[in-house]
Design a protein around this motif. Structure first.
Motif, PDB file in Angstrom:
ATOM      1  N   ARG A 187      -9.791  -4.004  13.245  1.00 25.75           N
ATOM      2  CA  ARG A 187      -8.898  -4.970  13.913  1.00 25.75           C
ATOM      3  C   ARG A 187      -9.368  -6.420  13.742  1.00 25.75           C
ATOM      4  O   ARG A 187      -8.597  -7.294  13.358  1.00 25.75           O
ATOM      5  N   THR A 188     -10.662  -6.671  14.021  1.00 28.42           N
ATOM      6  CA  THR A 188     -11.120  -8.066  13.971  1.00 28.42           C
ATOM      7  C   THR A 188     -11.032  -8.619  12.552  1.00 28.42           C
ATOM      8  O   THR A 188     -10.903  -9.825  12.364  1.00 28.42           O
ATOM      9  N   LEU A 189     -11.108  -7.753  11.550  1.00 32.32           N
ATOM     10  CA  LEU A 189     -11.020  -8.207  10.158  1.00 32.32           C
ATOM     11  C   LEU A 189      -9.565  -8.437   9.758  1.00 32.32           C
ATOM     12  O   LEU A 189      -9.216  -9.502   9.239  1.00 32.32           O
ATOM     13  N   VAL A 190      -8.707  -7.439   9.999  1.00 34.98           N
ATOM     14  CA  VAL A 190      -7.330  -7.551   9.490  1.00 34.98           C
ATOM     15  C   VAL A 190      -6.494  -8.537  10.302  1.00 34.98           C
ATOM     16  O   VAL A 190      -5.461  -9.010   9.821  1.00 34.98           O
ATOM     17  N   ASP A 191      -6.939  -8.860  11.508  1.00 35.96           N
ATOM     18  CA  ASP A 191      -6.197  -9.846  12.304  1.00 35.96           C
ATOM     19  C   ASP A 191      -6.488 -11.283  11.862  1.00 35.96           C
ATOM     20  O   ASP A 191      -5.781 -12.204  12.256  1.00 35.96           O
ATOM     21  N   ASP A 192      -7.537 -11.463  11.069  1.00 36.18           N
ATOM     22  CA  ASP A 192      -7.850 -12.795  10.534  1.00 36.18           C
ATOM     23  C   ASP A 192      -7.109 -12.952   9.204  1.00 36.18           C
ATOM     24  O   ASP A 192      -7.399 -12.217   8.240  1.00 36.18           O
ATOM     25  N   PRO A 193      -6.125 -13.869   9.128  1.00 38.50           N
ATOM     26  CA  PRO A 193      -5.271 -13.944   7.934  1.00 38.50           C
ATOM     27  C   PRO A 193      -6.058 -14.117   6.637  1.00 38.50           C
ATOM     28  O   PRO A 193      -5.703 -13.532   5.618  1.00 38.50           O
ATOM     29  N   GLU A 194      -7.141 -14.894   6.694  1.00 36.90           N
ATOM     30  CA  GLU A 194      -7.927 -15.129   5.469  1.00 36.90           C
ATOM     31  C   GLU A 194      -8.627 -13.845   5.019  1.00 36.90           C
ATOM     32  O   GLU A 194      -8.575 -13.462   3.844  1.00 36.90           O
ATOM     33  N   ILE A 195      -9.255 -13.164   5.972  1.00 36.39           N
ATOM     34  CA  ILE A 195      -9.962 -11.914   5.624  1.00 36.39           C
ATOM     35  C   ILE A 195      -8.945 -10.850   5.201  1.00 36.39           C
ATOM     36  O   ILE A 195      -9.168 -10.097   4.247  1.00 36.39           O
ATOM     37  N   ARG A 196      -7.795 -10.824   5.881  1.00 40.89           N
ATOM     38  CA  ARG A 196      -6.764  -9.853   5.523  1.00 40.89           C
ATOM     39  C   ARG A 196      -6.318 -10.048   4.070  1.00 40.89           C
ATOM     40  O   ARG A 196      -6.173  -9.081   3.318  1.00 40.89           O
ATOM     41  N   ALA A 197      -6.146 -11.304   3.681  1.00 41.50           N
ATOM     42  CA  ALA A 197      -5.726 -11.593   2.302  1.00 41.50           C
ATOM     43  C   ALA A 197      -6.807 -11.150   1.311  1.00 41.50           C
ATOM     44  O   ALA A 197      -6.496 -10.570   0.261  1.00 41.50           O
TER      45      ALA A 197
END
Ligand SMILES: NC(=O)c1ccc[n+]([C@@H]2O[C@H](COP(=O)([O-])OP(=O)(O)OC[C@H]3O[C@@H](n4cnc5c(N)ncnc54)[C@H](O)[C@@H]3O)[C@@H](O)[C@H]2O)c1
Length: 252
Positions: free
Chosen positions: A196-206
């Motif tokens: 969650r904490t990773l994919v909720d961050d738009p930059e990390i998700r990209a």
């Protein structure tokens, strides 16, 4: 008719994410499923949703007495276990680190759940399978981080998953003669509480999306089919293998 009609299964980490998705699919295919997790509220809710063929097994996989008691319950209820799928794990985002910065307590906490927890569930689950004499299917959840560079920065987590994948292979070799198959699943990045904490961050998700040639990160539903296949007799000649369902992360 379902591909798992009449089978007795235990799914660890069934309170959330990929484990919950696998448990749902097992029930839909006709299995009776013990939902094992330390989060009592989550598995009670899941059992309620999934109906009469699902029941909660509140258990902390790091506590051997708790694990032994959960599998004793399975044995008392059914006298056997056909499928054990181990998903319970932690990824201590923000605490896990490269070794020179890694707190040994974070290493221990990660390995306690991810590797020792899988060992304990396999130990007590395999005992039930051996006692019935009917064999079974063990499915352990690995990770690309246990194999490739994509675990960079998460040294405790990646090493714990590499351990699970080695355990899977050696178990496969030793239990084949007892008709117990042992395989691994290697997911790509899947949108769950763990990430969650990773994919909720738009930059990390990209960045994570770009790692997957298929062009997106996955969902727990994406991971359910491989679990059903490995739990079912359709995979009866498969053992000691790792099945990548990872959006192509391993071939990028
Ligand atoms: N999500 C991903 O991107 C991803 C990628 C590769 C591998 N995996 C692996 O998939 C599996 C499932 O992960 P997820 O993303 O669904 O995670 P999640 O956090 O959504 O679910 C994990 C579950 O494990 C339970 N759990 C944690 N510690 C426990 C303990 N000590 N005893 C009992 N239960 C415990 C939690 O309560 C939770 O319900 C894990 O093995 C994980 O390492 C996940």
């Amino acid at each position: 008719m379902g591909s798992l009609d009449g089978k007795i299964a235990v799914v660890t980490g069934a309170g959330s994410g990929i484990g919950r998705g696998a448990a749902r699919a097992f029930v839909a295919e006709g299995a009776t499923v013990g939902l094992l997790d330390r989060n009592a509220a989550a598995i009670e809710e899941a059992a309620h949703q999934l109906g009469q063929r699902a029941y909660p097994l509140v258990c902390d996989v790091t506590d051997e007495a708790s694990v032994a008691s959960a599998f004793a319950t399975v044995r008392e209820r059914h006298g056997r276990l056909d499928v054990l799928a181990t998903y319970a794990a932690v990824q201590l985002v923000g605490e896990d680190a490269p070794v020179h910065e890694l707190d040994s307590e974070v290493w221990t906490r990660t390995h306690d759940v991810n590797l020792r927890g899988v060992f304990l569930c396999c130990k007590h689950g395999v005992r039930v399978m051996l006692a019935s004499g009917d064999g079974g299917s063990v499915i352990n959840c690995g990770s690309p981080t246990g194999l490739t560079m994509c675990g960079a920065g998460w040294h405790a987590y990646a090493a714990s998953k590499a351990g699970v994948m080695a355990l899977t292979r050696v178990m496969a070799a030793d239990y084949a003669r007892h008709k117990i198959r042992v395989n691994g699943i290697v997911p790509g990045t899947i949108e769950t509480t763990l990430t969650r904490t990773l994919v909720d961050d738009p930059e990390i998700r990209a960045q994570l999306t770009a790692l997957h040639p298929i062009g997106r990160i996955g969902t727990p539903e994406d991971m359910a089919g491989i679990a059903v296949f490995l739990a079912s007799d359709a995979s009866k000649f498969a053992t000691g293998a790792h099945f990548h369902v990872d959006g192509g992360i391993s071939v990028r």
